[in-house]
Motif scaffolding. Structure first.
Motif, PDB file in Angstrom:
ATOM      1  N   GLU A 108       0.839  -1.188   0.000  1.00 30.48           N
ATOM      2  CA  GLU A 108       0.000   0.000   0.000  1.00 30.48           C
ATOM      3  C   GLU A 108       0.875   1.240   0.000  1.00 30.48           C
ATOM      4  O   GLU A 108       1.831   1.339   0.764  1.00 30.48           O
ATOM      5  N   MET A 109       0.550   2.163  -0.880  1.00 34.09           N
ATOM      6  CA  MET A 109       1.239   3.447  -0.961  1.00 34.09           C
ATOM      7  C   MET A 109       0.252   4.518  -0.498  1.00 34.09           C
ATOM      8  O   MET A 109      -0.947   4.386  -0.705  1.00 34.09           O
ATOM      9  N   GLU A 110       0.783   5.563   0.116  1.00 30.56           N
ATOM     10  CA  GLU A 110      -0.067   6.655   0.582  1.00 30.56           C
ATOM     11  C   GLU A 110       0.419   7.973  -0.001  1.00 30.56           C
ATOM     12  O   GLU A 110       1.623   8.236  -0.034  1.00 30.56           O
ATOM     13  N   ILE A 111      -0.514   8.796  -0.443  1.00 28.29           N
ATOM     14  CA  ILE A 111      -0.211  10.121  -0.955  1.00 28.29           C
ATOM     15  C   ILE A 111      -0.830  11.138  -0.006  1.00 28.29           C
ATOM     16  O   ILE A 111      -1.994  11.025   0.365  1.00 28.29           O
ATOM     17  N   SER A 112      -0.025  12.123   0.389  1.00 24.78           N
ATOM     18  CA  SER A 112      -0.534  13.210   1.231  1.00 24.78           C
ATOM     19  C   SER A 112      -0.063  14.539   0.649  1.00 24.78           C
ATOM     20  O   SER A 112       0.887  14.592  -0.130  1.00 24.78           O
ATOM     21  N   THR A 113      -0.729  15.588   1.042  1.00 24.30           N
ATOM     22  CA  THR A 113      -0.326  16.911   0.586  1.00 24.30           C
ATOM     23  C   THR A 113       0.894  17.361   1.382  1.00 24.30           C
ATOM     24  O   THR A 113       1.164  16.862   2.468  1.00 24.30           O
ATOM     25  N   ALA A 114       1.635  18.303   0.829  1.00 22.83           N
ATOM     26  CA  ALA A 114       2.693  18.999   1.556  1.00 22.83           C
ATOM     27  C   ALA A 114       2.172  20.413   1.796  1.00 22.83           C
ATOM     28  O   ALA A 114       1.498  20.981   0.930  1.00 22.83           O
ATOM     29  N   VAL A 115       2.453  20.978   2.957  1.00 18.23           N
ATOM     30  CA  VAL A 115       1.865  22.275   3.303  1.00 18.23           C
ATOM     31  C   VAL A 115       2.494  23.445   2.553  1.00 18.23           C
ATOM     32  O   VAL A 115       1.958  24.548   2.582  1.00 18.23           O
ATOM     33  N   SER A 116       3.600  23.211   1.853  1.00 19.06           N
ATOM     34  CA  SER A 116       4.269  24.287   1.124  1.00 19.06           C
ATOM     35  C   SER A 116       4.940  23.722  -0.120  1.00 19.06           C
ATOM     36  O   SER A 116       5.313  22.550  -0.165  1.00 19.06           O
ATOM     37  N   SER A 117       5.105  24.584  -1.113  1.00 24.41           N
ATOM     38  CA  SER A 117       5.826  24.198  -2.335  1.00 24.41           C
ATOM     39  C   SER A 117       7.024  25.099  -2.582  1.00 24.41           C
ATOM     40  O   SER A 117       7.534  25.170  -3.691  1.00 24.41           O
ATOM     41  N   ALA A 127      15.579  17.668   7.196  1.00 24.94           N
ATOM     42  CA  ALA A 127      15.596  18.680   8.250  1.00 24.94           C
ATOM     43  C   ALA A 127      14.836  19.950   7.875  1.00 24.94           C
ATOM     44  O   ALA A 127      14.387  20.678   8.756  1.00 24.94           O
ATOM     45  N   ASN A 128      14.671  20.234   6.559  1.00 24.24           N
ATOM     46  CA  ASN A 128      13.996  21.474   6.174  1.00 24.24           C
ATOM     47  C   ASN A 128      12.813  21.276   5.226  1.00 24.24           C
ATOM     48  O   ASN A 128      12.258  22.244   4.715  1.00 24.24           O
ATOM     49  N   ALA A 129      12.427  20.039   4.976  1.00 25.95           N
ATOM     50  CA  ALA A 129      11.311  19.751   4.071  1.00 25.95           C
ATOM     51  C   ALA A 129      10.006  20.278   4.648  1.00 25.95           C
ATOM     52  O   ALA A 129       9.848  20.379   5.864  1.00 25.95           O
ATOM     53  N   PRO A 130       9.047  20.622   3.780  1.00 26.92           N
ATOM     54  CA  PRO A 130       7.757  21.090   4.283  1.00 26.92           C
ATOM     55  C   PRO A 130       7.038  19.999   5.068  1.00 26.92           C
ATOM     56  O   PRO A 130       7.252  18.801   4.831  1.00 26.92           O
ATOM     57  N   GLU A 131       6.211  20.437   5.985  1.00 25.59           N
ATOM     58  CA  GLU A 131       5.409  19.489   6.765  1.00 25.59           C
ATOM     59  C   GLU A 131       4.432  18.760   5.839  1.00 25.59           C
ATOM     60  O   GLU A 131       4.032  19.272   4.805  1.00 25.59           O
ATOM     61  N   SER A 132       4.060  17.588   6.265  1.00 30.77           N
ATOM     62  CA  SER A 132       3.079  16.801   5.536  1.00 30.77           C
ATOM     63  C   SER A 132       1.679  17.233   5.958  1.00 30.77           C
ATOM     64  O   SER A 132       1.431  17.512   7.125  1.00 30.77           O
ATOM     65  N   TYR A 168       3.483  14.272  -0.960  1.00 27.15           N
ATOM     66  CA  TYR A 168       4.393  13.244  -0.460  1.00 27.15           C
ATOM     67  C   TYR A 168       3.857  11.887  -0.892  1.00 27.15           C
ATOM     68  O   TYR A 168       2.649  11.661  -0.938  1.00 27.15           O
ATOM     69  N   LEU A 169       4.767  10.982  -1.182  1.00 24.47           N
ATOM     70  CA  LEU A 169       4.440   9.596  -1.492  1.00 24.47           C
ATOM     71  C   LEU A 169       5.232   8.732  -0.533  1.00 24.47           C
ATOM     72  O   LEU A 169       6.446   8.891  -0.401  1.00 24.47           O
ATOM     73  N   ARG A 170       4.535   7.836   0.158  1.00 27.00           N
ATOM     74  CA  ARG A 170       5.243   6.962   1.093  1.00 27.00           C
ATOM     75  C   ARG A 170       4.781   5.528   0.930  1.00 27.00           C
ATOM     76  O   ARG A 170       3.658   5.250   0.524  1.00 27.00           O
ATOM     77  N   ALA A 171       5.690   4.628   1.260  1.00 29.63           N
ATOM     78  CA  ALA A 171       5.407   3.193   1.263  1.00 29.63           C
ATOM     79  C   ALA A 171       5.304   2.739   2.709  1.00 29.63           C
ATOM     80  O   ALA A 171       5.562   3.504   3.635  1.00 29.63           O
ATOM     81  N   GLY A 172       4.956   1.487   2.891  1.00 31.01           N
ATOM     82  CA  GLY A 172       4.950   0.907   4.224  1.00 31.01           C
ATOM     83  C   GLY A 172       6.336   0.370   4.547  1.00 31.01           C
ATOM     84  O   GLY A 172       7.342   1.035   4.342  1.00 31.01           O
ATOM     85  N   TRP A 173       6.415  -0.852   5.016  1.00 28.94           N
ATOM     86  CA  TRP A 173       7.681  -1.456   5.412  1.00 28.94           C
ATOM     87  C   TRP A 173       8.538  -1.855   4.228  1.00 28.94           C
ATOM     88  O   TRP A 173       9.719  -2.118   4.365  1.00 28.94           O
ATOM     89  N   GLU A 174       7.938  -1.878   3.026  1.00 25.47           N
ATOM     90  CA  GLU A 174       8.686  -2.248   1.842  1.00 25.47           C
ATOM     91  C   GLU A 174       9.688  -1.149   1.474  1.00 25.47           C
ATOM     92  O   GLU A 174       9.434   0.023   1.673  1.00 25.47           O
ATOM     93  N   TYR A 175      10.801  -1.554   0.914  1.00 27.13           N
ATOM     94  CA  TYR A 175      11.778  -0.615   0.365  1.00 27.13           C
ATOM     95  C   TYR A 175      11.417  -0.451  -1.107  1.00 27.13           C
ATOM     96  O   TYR A 175      11.465  -1.417  -1.868  1.00 27.13           O
ATOM     97  N   VAL A 176      11.026   0.748  -1.511  1.00 28.58           N
ATOM     98  CA  VAL A 176      10.488   0.974  -2.842  1.00 28.58           C
ATOM     99  C   VAL A 176      11.243   2.111  -3.513  1.00 28.58           C
ATOM    100  O   VAL A 176      11.583   3.106  -2.868  1.00 28.58           O
ATOM    101  N   GLN A 177      11.480   1.966  -4.814  1.00 28.30           N
ATOM    102  CA  GLN A 177      12.090   3.053  -5.579  1.00 28.30           C
ATOM    103  C   GLN A 177      11.319   3.282  -6.879  1.00 28.30           C
ATOM    104  O   GLN A 177      10.878   2.330  -7.529  1.00 28.30           O
ATOM    105  N   LEU A 178      11.182   4.568  -7.212  1.00 29.24           N
ATOM    106  CA  LEU A 178      10.620   4.994  -8.495  1.00 29.24           C
ATOM    107  C   LEU A 178      11.674   5.861  -9.184  1.00 29.24           C
ATOM    108  O   LEU A 178      12.404   6.600  -8.511  1.00 29.24           O
TER     109      LEU A 178
END
Length: 194
Positions: A108-117, A127-132, A168-178
């Protein structure tokens, strides 16, 4: 007479529908920036400032990496610029390139917004990426599958006045690359607008 009125109303309704459909248009655009975002508290990276892995930028790498591990949290951050005003967006979907290695099991992959672009691909780090922001989609990917036609309308409609938005795009416990845009395989959004 009532039959004539009903027929006339049906014709007008059909014409109105045709006019709405005729005014809808579609456009596509690719990622304008992307990066792997590594956030960790315990992993040491000798080549990073202060040996902190979360302080190294990964915006010019050929792959976007995602993993939720015991000591690391790795996500992909993707930025877009809408070619039309966000207020005109009717629907918006995203197609991702094939995974660098096809998934061996369902994930399962999850997509969320980022609060800034306002982030920059060359300097963004954990350390400086926008919040999710809020999660807007969860996608089950079959073994060997890919992610196409994922609805991200909420993110497109939330674009700023310049048409910029990030996810943002995140995976679960799997190690995934695009592949990233640097590899010549950017993610693409399809925007229907009126």
């Amino acid at each position: 007479m009532q039959g004539f009125v009903r027929t006339l109303l049906s014709v007008f309704a059909l014409l109105a529908l045709v006019m709405v459909v005729a005014h809808a248009a579609e456009t596509t655009t690719d990622t304008i920036k992307d990066s792997t975002i590594l956030q960790t508290g315990q992993t040491i990276c000798d080549k990073c400032p202060n040996s902190r892995c979360d302080m190294c930028p990964h915006g010019h790498e050929a792959n976007l990496t995602m993993n939720l591990g015991l000591r690391t949290y790795i996500r992909a951050l993707l930025g877009f610029r809408l070619p039309i005003p966000a207020s005109q967006v009717t629907s918006c979907t995203i197609d991702f390139p094939d995974f660098s290695e096809p998934p061996r099991s369902e994930m399962e992959m999850e997509i969320s917004t980022a609060v800034s672009s306002t982030w920059d691909e060359a300097t963004v780090t954990g350390a400086n990426a926008p919040e999710s922001g809020a999660a807007i989609a969860k996608v089950k990917v079959a073994p060997g599958g890919r992610m196409n036609g994922v609805d991200i309308t909420a993110a497109c409609r939330a674009a700023d006045v310049d048409g910029l938005f990030s996810i943002y795009l995140r995976a679960g416990w799997e190690y995934v690359q695009l592949p990233s845009k640097e590899a010549g395989k950017p993610a693409t959004i399809h925007v229907v607008y009126s």
